[in-house]
Motif scaffolding. Structure first.
Motif, PDB file in Angstrom:
ATOM      1  N   TRP A 265     -12.901  25.658  41.793  1.00 31.72           N
ATOM      2  CA  TRP A 265     -11.770  25.682  40.854  1.00 31.72           C
ATOM      3  C   TRP A 265     -10.478  26.122  41.536  1.00 31.72           C
ATOM      4  O   TRP A 265      -9.466  26.297  40.892  1.00 31.72           O
ATOM      5  N   THR A 266     -10.474  26.305  42.855  1.00 32.93           N
ATOM      6  CA  THR A 266      -9.332  26.891  43.531  1.00 32.93           C
ATOM      7  C   THR A 266      -8.433  25.887  44.249  1.00 32.93           C
ATOM      8  O   THR A 266      -7.233  25.870  44.064  1.00 32.93           O
ATOM      9  N   ASP A 267      -8.991  25.080  45.123  1.00 30.24           N
ATOM     10  CA  ASP A 267      -8.227  24.296  46.088  1.00 30.24           C
ATOM     11  C   ASP A 267      -7.486  23.111  45.493  1.00 30.24           C
ATOM     12  O   ASP A 267      -7.936  21.968  45.562  1.00 30.24           O
ATOM     13  N   ASN A 268      -6.322  23.374  44.913  1.00 29.80           N
ATOM     14  CA  ASN A 268      -5.448  22.333  44.366  1.00 29.80           C
ATOM     15  C   ASN A 268      -6.128  21.442  43.333  1.00 29.80           C
ATOM     16  O   ASN A 268      -5.771  20.285  43.165  1.00 29.80           O
ATOM     17  N   HIS A 269      -7.104  21.964  42.695  1.00 30.27           N
ATOM     18  CA  HIS A 269      -7.775  21.206  41.639  1.00 30.27           C
ATOM     19  C   HIS A 269      -7.084  21.493  40.318  1.00 30.27           C
ATOM     20  O   HIS A 269      -6.632  22.595  40.074  1.00 30.27           O
ATOM     21  N   SER A 270      -7.045  20.498  39.489  1.00 29.55           N
ATOM     22  CA  SER A 270      -6.537  20.755  38.151  1.00 29.55           C
ATOM     23  C   SER A 270      -7.708  21.103  37.253  1.00 29.55           C
ATOM     24  O   SER A 270      -8.833  20.687  37.481  1.00 29.55           O
ATOM     25  N   VAL A 271      -7.431  21.918  36.270  1.00 28.82           N
ATOM     26  CA  VAL A 271      -8.424  22.270  35.262  1.00 28.82           C
ATOM     27  C   VAL A 271      -8.089  21.431  34.037  1.00 28.82           C
ATOM     28  O   VAL A 271      -6.947  21.394  33.596  1.00 28.82           O
TER      29      VAL A 271
END
Length: 154
Positions: free
Chosen positions: A47-53
């Protein structure tokens, strides 16, 4: 303490995202999925590396945001220099709210700062009822606890 305020704000934002997903499942009477997406629009455990939620209706239950599916909300993880991880029962990389607002799995979203200082760590717990909360520091030692009352670790 600016970093602490930023992480608190970011976790409150994610809390409202989960609450929105639960509300949409109740209102629309459709299952609603929350997850972090890869560039290929697939749910991911990271959930961290430039991912969108995203919050979306995964009508074919493939944990992929297809072009025909309804995207309800999308947000970028606003903090740099920290790690956000999702740990859930059933080892799922997503959370699905059912039409009654509940979920078959429960889980916790953890935030650890780049410094790995547990005093700055945060957790967001999602229960089977679909409600979420952020545990505090009940014993006053300066470190927030998880849902079992154990100090958060980074």
């Amino acid at each position: 303490r600016i970093d602490d305020m930023r992480s608190a704000t970011a976790m409150r934002h994610l809390s409202s995202l989960f609450a929105l997903a639960r509300q949409e499942a109740l209102i629309r009477q459709r299952a609603v999925t929350v997850c972090a997406l890869t560039a290929e629009r697939r749910c991911n455990r990271n959930w961290t590396d430039n991912h969108s939620v995203v919050v979306f209706i995964d009508s074919n239950d493939n944990r992929l945001l297809d072009t025909t599916e309804l995207l309800l909300r999308e947000a970028q993880w606003p903090l740099t220099g920290g790690e956000l991880s999702w740990r859930a029962s059933l080892a799922r990389n997503h959370l699905k709210f059912e039409t009654n607002g509940g979920t078959w799995q429960n889980g916790t979203l953890y935030y650890c700062p780049k410094s790995r200082d547990a005093r700055q760590a945060r957790a967001l717990v999602i229960s089977h009822s679909g409600r979420n909360y952020m545990p505090g520091d009940s014993n006053g030692d300066g470190i927030r606890e998880d849902r079992q009352g154990k100090n958060l670790r980074c």
